[in-house]
Write an enzyme that holds these catalytic residues in place. Structure first.
Site, PDB file in Angstrom:
ATOM      1  N   LYS A 176     113.085  89.794  36.664  1.00  0.00           N
ATOM      2  CA  LYS A 176     112.759  88.491  36.541  1.00  0.00           C
ATOM      3  C   LYS A 176     114.611  89.083  37.406  1.00  0.00           C
ATOM      4  CE  LYS A 176     112.220  85.256  33.133  1.00  0.00           C
ATOM      5  NZ  LYS A 176     110.415  85.547  32.949  1.00  0.00           N
ATOM      6  N   ASP A 225     112.530  79.111  32.050  1.00  0.00           N
ATOM      7  CA  ASP A 225     114.477  79.718  31.840  1.00  0.00           C
ATOM      8  C   ASP A 225     115.105  78.576  33.468  1.00  0.00           C
ATOM      9  OD1 ASP A 225     114.400  80.602  29.449  1.00  0.00           O
ATOM     10  OD2 ASP A 225     114.147  83.003  30.207  1.00  0.00           O
ATOM     11  N   TYR A 229     107.823  76.888  26.665  1.00  0.00           N
ATOM     12  CA  TYR A 229     107.270  78.011  26.879  1.00  0.00           C
ATOM     13  C   TYR A 229     107.110  78.393  24.383  1.00  0.00           C
ATOM     14  CZ  TYR A 229     111.467  80.407  26.989  1.00  0.00           C
ATOM     15  OH  TYR A 229     112.722  80.909  27.053  1.00  0.00           O
TER      16      TYR A 229
END
Length: 1031
Positions: A58, A135, A178
């Site tokens: 990330k 996210d 998710y």
């Protein structure tokens, strides 16, 4: 279990592209892995039969924050080498990109940039891709809303177009919804998920985390429900071992909570493990064992129920504190059947040789997140961190009655978002670069959302958007050295090519980036091989380590045993009082003998943790050690602290009402807490800190969690320190220690050369003269047995002031008289000698009634009694003879000594107008007064009646006198904080809730030290500063 390769399994009637996917996703937030670590991973994956790897760090900046930017030539070469290494090990390299933070779905320019980026990676040899939209803010821009019917339609359009443009390669898609808790309103009725299922190209695999972001279990029913909505079997993105949301924890338990009977229903499973690469050996190895079990006949319907039962039984054993062997496995299971306990044992056996490999590292120990104070109530969201002023929410219930109540309480925590950072893992084989703002590429002015993303972490961040690593490590943050500078050393990590030859030493010496000559540190170069087998890490050590750092919803058996034994010893410490009172001959009743037997057992457990850590710190694999060190170092310190407290409890000096004082709230043994932790109904970031925090919360210092705020040392410490109660044989060493710290923390040996015992006599002599039940003295000793620190406390400072004055008069016969004369200059030794003949200081007086107005216009609350604790009942023999604490309506009339209330004033809140009252047990204060009044050796001291002052009023709530000192050479701040924690917990067991110290305004070092220990200035009398704190 035989090594069965998944590349060769599940091939009957299934094309090569539709094999079961079993691999690793580097998908966490924080410091990415290095290319060297990824290559090592590929080798292990092939060995264990896994077949894929998903590149999705990330915080690797061109993966997410700057996804539009093409790779430079240098970066492309590193990425191409990674892809080639994966192919050489038969691992499918999935390249993932996360454009969802700021992509304009309706902009052809944006889609072209996405295609161009993936084309570049495809030209480097990559044949598998993933598009991640997790996210992110689910709201589209106004321009996108004009083009697309819904958020799902926009994402599907982009995914299908890119999939076709790349000639339909292996392709995965991570949705915004998710997991079940993100599905709106439910999985079955979610318009978003149903649109994905019907519109997304059927060849594209969809990723899913389960019922939660971190799911405790996955069931057949759940997978079937998800598959029906998605119209394809999901690929599980498994966060079971992820620790980026709480990097005070690391997870080394086995892959569990997922029956192998799920495998035929899934497209694949990727584990998203700990941020630290080395400790992931167990997570990845046990997942491989789990996946391989599907290739055997034991995955049929006849045995799936057996496996489910075995896993459930294993979980029950893990959490019930069974003291049987860690390698225990239920009988009747076939050798090839997957069982978490057996898988853990096999993984640890294979992991043990890794610690003996010659792997070197450099720079300070990387600590992804500065440790936070462990609150009584944990914080909520993984993308949040506690502020330095975070306090326990008001109106907390004393007892947690159910799981829902726990969750409701936790939701009240005050939080702030943390900041994003940007890193690059494709510039070196062994280093990770942290990019400073001036190093970042220019942002396209046409993309209005880009700068917003990079500048801050939006409040809409999902819980999977976890804590971000600081730009500086804790070590660097304290010294001003940035992580980038540390990583800029010539050699980041050196791997000895002869690591598989245990008897071959490294070819060259290695110099750390920050060599230290400090006596209590060692460099990162390899230790010399020892012929003593006792110094080698053992399989039992690894079992212990795994139990201490187990899983998000479970503590290992030995961890639970630590909590259970300590809590029992703490709650039943009144047995030692009764024994000392009624059995002067030393004979022990069975229940008393049981207490001492359990104390000995706890000592053995503490020694085992210490021995494990010492062996680990000698490991030749310094890279692996540096990743484990902050966790093991902190755990060792906390367990040692608990053991020190048990040693003090064994002296039998606690209050008769000790059970009420040390009970504590929101611990593993509070009603509903354990059930909430184990249920899996709450995400694990609700319970921050893991077993270390659970052990800390058992220490009865509810208002002192700031003492657990410290950073791991910059380098490995080769010394260990033990906190223990003082004994008479320590007197000479204690006096030497006092002398070495008498000059405001500095060595005063030369200053007091004429009278070497003077400092000890004046500063600690009166504490040593006091009765044992009226004082607490703790010392710190190093490995050699030398004392390096101490702390003393008098339970009631007013009484102790009389004893101290009498003690000084007795010293007059031992030292020459020094008289202060106007204009004369006295040496420090002469100044201290003169105090022997000074009049006793005027002790600040309390107001005749509870204070109404204090300095700075503060109006404090009158003293109140502590809330009743219904879950703990003192022994019957104690109840009949001990007075109960006063009720909240009791009027406290000060006397000399005054009756203090059962709670204290929180100094930190006093100046802001918030006052909570605490103090010591009034019955015990009166007992102390009566003891001294009947002591013929203590003459009455006649002093003028002092004028009431704010300081005198506050001493009503901080009755204990506390003195702390530590050699300046001890740079590990945790030692001093743990010493004070042990002292405060001991005072709490005596019924105390507040303490103070009086220091000259010229003692700058000591004032700073007490400030770091949570003491707050409450006033001055002349040049004397009064500091106090509650606990």
């Amino acid at each position: 279990m035989a090594d069965l390769n998944l590349n060769e399994a599940h091939t009957n009637g299934i094309s090569d592209d539709r094999k079961f996917l079993c691999g690793v996703v580097e998908g966490f937030y924080g410091r990415p892995w290095t290319p060297e670590q990824r290559k090592d991973l590929f080798c292990k994956q092939e060995k264990w039969g896994m077949n894929c790897y998903l590149y999705a760090p990330k915080d690797d900046y061109k993966h997410r924050a700057y996804w539009r930017e093409l790779y430079t030539v240098e970066e492309a070469e590193h990425l191409q080498a990674l892809i080639a290494e994966a192919m050489a090990n038969n691992i499918v390299f999935y390249y993932a990109i996360s454009p969802g933070l700021d992509i304009a779905y309706s902009s052809q320019k944006e889609i072209a940039a996405l295609k161009r980026k993936l084309e570049q990676v495809q030209q480097l040899g990559c044949s598998a891709f993933a598009l991640l939209f997790d996210d992110i803010d689910p709201e589209m821009s106004g321009a996108d809303k004009e083009v697309y019917q819904s958020f799902a339609h926009a994402q599907v359009s982009v995914a299908n177009e890119v999939f076709g443009h790349l000639n339909q390669p292996k392709f995965m898609f991570c949705p915004t919804q998710y997991c079940s808790t993100r599905a709106v309103p439910t999985v079955q009725t979610s318009e978003y998920l149903n649109t994905l299922g019907s519109k997304l190209a059927p060849e594209i695999d969809i990723m899913w985390t389960g019922p939660k972001v971190i799911s405790k279990t996955l069931t057949v029913e759940h997978i079937r429900e998800v598959s029906a909505v998605m119209r394809r079997p999901p690929v599980i993105w498994d966060n079971l071992h992820a620790n980026d949301y709480d990097q005070a924890r690391v997870f080394m338990g086995p892959f569990c909570g997922r029956s192998p009977s799920l495998i035929p229903l899934l497209r694949g499973v990727f584990t998203n493990p700990n941020c630290e690469y080395g400790p992931n050996f167990i997570a990845i190895n046990t997942l491989a064992q789990w996946a391989r079990s599907a290739t055997e006949e034991n995955c049929c319907g006849d045995t799936s129920e057996l496996k489910d039962d075995a896993i459930s039984a294993d979980i029950r054993l893990e959490t019930e504190g069974d003291d049987s062997s860690v390698s225990y496995c239920p009988s009747g299971l076939p050798p090839t059947t997957y069982h978490p306990r057996r898988a853990l044992r096999l993984a640890l056996e294979e992991w043990l040789p890794e610690f003996s490999k010659s792997v070197l590292t450099t720079g300070p120990i990387q600590q992804p997140q500065i440790p936070l104070p462990i609150p009584i109530v944990p914080s909520v969201n993984t993308c949040m961190s506690l502020t330095t002023t975070t306090a326990v929410p008001p109106s907390l219930p004393t007892i947690v009655n159910n799981v829902n109540q726990v969750a409701e309480v936790i939701q009240d925590a005050n939080l702030i978002p943390s900041t994003n950072i940007v890193m690059n893992s494709l510039v070196s084989e062994t280093k990770i670069n942290t990019l400073l703002p001036e190093q970042l590429p220019e942002v396209d002015s046409g993309s209005s959302l880009v700068s917003q993303d990079v500048a801050s972490n939006t409040s809409s961040a999902e819980p999977m958007d976890c804590n971000h690593s600081p730009i500086e490590s804790p070590a660097a943050a304290s010294t001003g050295t940035t992580a980038a500078a540390c990583e800029g050393a010539e050699d980041g990590m050196v791997v000895d090519q002869s690591c598989d030859k245990p008897d071959q030493a490294p070819d060259a010496e290695f110099s750390p980036a920050n060599p230290s000559s400090a006596p209590d540190t060692v460099s990162s170069k390899l230790p010399q091989r020892s012929s003593d087998e006792d110094n080698q890490l053992t399989l039992d050590d690894l079992h212990l380590m795994a139990d201490l750092f187990y899983l998000p919803f479970e503590h290992g058996k030995k961890g639970i045993c630590l909590m259970t034994e300590f809590n029992w010893l703490k709650s039943n410490s009144h047995l030692v009082i009764v024994h000392n009172r009624n059995n002067p001959d030393g004979s022990r009743k069975p229940e008393v003998q049981e207490w001492f037997d359990k104390a000995a057992k706890f000592q053995e457990m503490s020694d085992a943790v210490k021995k494990m850590s010492e062996r680990l710190f000698r490991a030749r694999n310094r890279s692996l050690l540096y990743e484990l060190y902050p966790y093991v170092w902190d755990m060792r310190g906390v367990v040692s602290l608990l053991n020190s407290y048990v040693q003090w409890l064994a002296l039998g000096q606690v209050s008769s009402l000790v059970s009420n004082y040390v009970h504590g709230n929101y611990t593993w043994f509070s009603k509903g807490w354990r059930e909430a932790f184990m249920s899996g109904d709450q995400e694990p970031w609700i319970f921050r800190g893991g077993l270390t925090a659970e052990l800390q919360r058992l220490i009865p210092v509810d208002a002192s969690n700031d003492l657990f705020l410290y950073k791991a040392p910059d380098e490995l410490l080769c010394k260990s320190f033990v906190i223990r109660p003082y004994n008479e044989s320590d007197r000479a060493e204690l006096y030497k220690l006092v002398l070495r710290t008498a000059d405001d923390g500095k060595d005063a040996t030369l200053l007091f050369e004429a009278h070497t015992n003077l400092a000890g006599d004046v500063f600690v002599g009166s504490f040593l003269r006091a009765k044992e039940e009226e004082r607490i003295i703790m010392v710190v000793e190093d490995d050699s047995g030398a004392l390096v620190g101490y702390c003393c406390s008098a339970i009631n400072a007013r009484i102790h002031s009389q004893l101290h004055a009498h003690h000084l008069t007795l010293l007059r016969d031992q030292y020459p008289k020094v008289v202060r004369e106007e204009g004369s200059m006295l040496t420090p030794c002469e100044q201290l000698l003169a105090t022997l003949w000074d009049e006793p200081p005027v002790f600040p007086a309390a107001s005749p009634t509870p204070p109404v107005a204090m300095s700075q216009g503060v109006t404090p609350t009158p003293p109140v009694a502590p809330p009743s604790i219904t879950s703990i009942t003192p022994p019957e023999s104690e109840n009949s003879s001990s007075p109960a604490p006063p009720s909240s309506s009791t009027t406290v009339t000060p006397t000399i000594p005054p009756s203090a209330s059962p709670r204290d004033v929180d100094c930190s809140k006093l100046l802001s107008g918030v006052v909570a009252t605490n103090g010591s047990n009034p019955a015990e204060s009166n007992n102390l007064a009566s003891n001294h009044s009947s002591d013929a050796s203590l003459p009455s001291l006649v002093t003028p009646a002092p004028v009431p002052t704010p300081v005198g009023d506050l001493l009503r709530y901080y009755p204990a006198l506390i003195r702390v000192s530590m050699l300046p050479s001890i740079t590990d701040e945790s030692i001093t904080k743990r010493l004070v924690t042990c002292l405060l917990a001991s005072l709490r067991a005596k019924g105390g809730f507040g303490g103070h110290i009086c220091l000259p305004s010229t003692d700058k070092y000591s004032l700073e030290l007490y400030g770091k220990l949570g003491f707050t200035q409450i006033g001055m009398v002349g040049d004397q500063i009064y500091l106090a704190r509650s606990f």
